[in-house]
Write a protein that holds these residues in place. Sequence first.
Motif, PDB file in Angstrom:
ATOM      1  N   ASP A 125      62.828  96.671  39.055  1.00  0.00           N
ATOM      2  CA  ASP A 125      63.167  96.680  37.627  1.00  0.00           C
ATOM      3  C   ASP A 125      62.276  95.657  36.936  1.00  0.00           C
ATOM      4  O   ASP A 125      62.108  94.542  37.442  1.00  0.00           O
ATOM      5  CB  ASP A 125      64.634  96.279  37.400  1.00  0.00           C
ATOM      6  N   TYR A 184      64.011  92.402  39.220  1.00  0.00           N
ATOM      7  CA  TYR A 184      64.887  92.787  40.333  1.00  0.00           C
ATOM      8  C   TYR A 184      64.115  93.691  41.286  1.00  0.00           C
ATOM      9  O   TYR A 184      63.308  94.508  40.853  1.00  0.00           O
ATOM     10  CB  TYR A 184      66.119  93.519  39.803  1.00  0.00           C
ATOM     11  N   TYR A 239      62.918  98.336  32.343  1.00  0.00           N
ATOM     12  CA  TYR A 239      62.396  99.609  32.823  1.00  0.00           C
ATOM     13  C   TYR A 239      62.687  99.721  34.311  1.00  0.00           C
ATOM     14  O   TYR A 239      62.613  98.719  35.034  1.00  0.00           O
ATOM     15  CB  TYR A 239      60.891  99.701  32.570  1.00  0.00           C
ATOM     16  N   PHE A 240      62.993 100.930  34.755  1.00  0.00           N
ATOM     17  CA  PHE A 240      63.397 101.156  36.140  1.00  0.00           C
ATOM     18  C   PHE A 240      62.302 101.948  36.850  1.00  0.00           C
ATOM     19  O   PHE A 240      62.072 103.113  36.526  1.00  0.00           O
ATOM     20  CB  PHE A 240      64.732 101.898  36.180  1.00  0.00           C
TER      21      PHE A 240
END
Lengths: 164, 214
Positions: A142, A135, A154-155
């Motif tokens: 992301d 994303y 993971y962000f």
Amino acid sequence: MTVRPPTLRDKRRYLVVRVDPPGTPVDQKELYYAIADAITALYGDVAAAVMIQAVVAAEGDYVFIRCRRGTERELATALSTITSLRDTRIAVRIIAASGTLESLRERIRAIPLPSLPEGENPDVLFDKKVFTPVYGNGQKIDVIEKGFKNTHRYFLISEDLEST
Amino acid sequence: MKITDAAVFPYPNGDTSVRRFALEAGALGFDSLVAIDTPAATYGDVEVKSGILFHDLPVKDIINRMKRFRGTDAVISVKAGDGGFNRAVIGMKGMHVLRCVHAADKNAFDHVSAKMAADNAVAVDIDLSVITRSRGVARQRAMVRYRDILVLEQHYEFPLTLSTYARSVLDLRAVREFSGLCSLLDMDLAVVEKALGGIGAVTTPPVPAVREVS
């Protein structure tokens, strides 16, 4: 049963919420039960019966929730205690509240649709590990670690990524 | 006054980078964050303060380790223990926040500790993740403890801080949600606002009682 005249109907309010992380498949029924559970756990059955919450529609990442007028604040507080939907971790972000669905739809129409650029999204490097982007929206990205059975998200932001 | 989330755990302690935390926190209405085990920085409009958390250590070790951070901008916090331990750490020079009081013994934070916290400008942290993540008896117990702390706060006026203990952006909450969750503890808006600025209050050096006039 005949429909009640407007003056005798309960006044309703609608909340539009965004379900994070983006792209999470939202099943209306599951979300309804998650909200009902959150309200009952926090305020009890009596308050839940007063709120008469319902999930009216789910459009992409946005969900419209109905409640009795005057209970929006309690509903919003209960929504902030929702942390998962089935086994998926989520966060419910309240975008706006209104008396009509149409005004909320107008509101979310103004928000640009985020997504990764079309075509091949190359793998990225972070902390010396290879990740696959899932994303992207502006700076936000992301990722999921590349490898067998890895599904943890993971962000990050684009500045976090290392050049390959 | 800077609206601050008093504890987040960026990567590698969580799944979110500190920059992403700052970006999301800014969007949720925060001016600053205390990021545990992360160097201080400013990303966009959001200030990230370095946070140090001591837990499960004897008082002697905490004193030795705290010396290293004295004089730095780091927000030093200690996980609460029994009554004697709490009084000892509240009295330490350079101590900023006492955390996890809800998980300590029932009488671990009493009126004596409250008076000491007020005198030494040590904040007591209210961990909102207990309210958002736990259910049933665990949440009820935590709420009882927090209400008890708020009674002491009204009397002694020690600083409070509010934190999400977020290890992911999904654990962050907006400022409005903070006030909604705090309303469950009967905290009015003025107290919530004061608690959101609690980190600023404990990290700002106190105004000297006597001022030298040349």
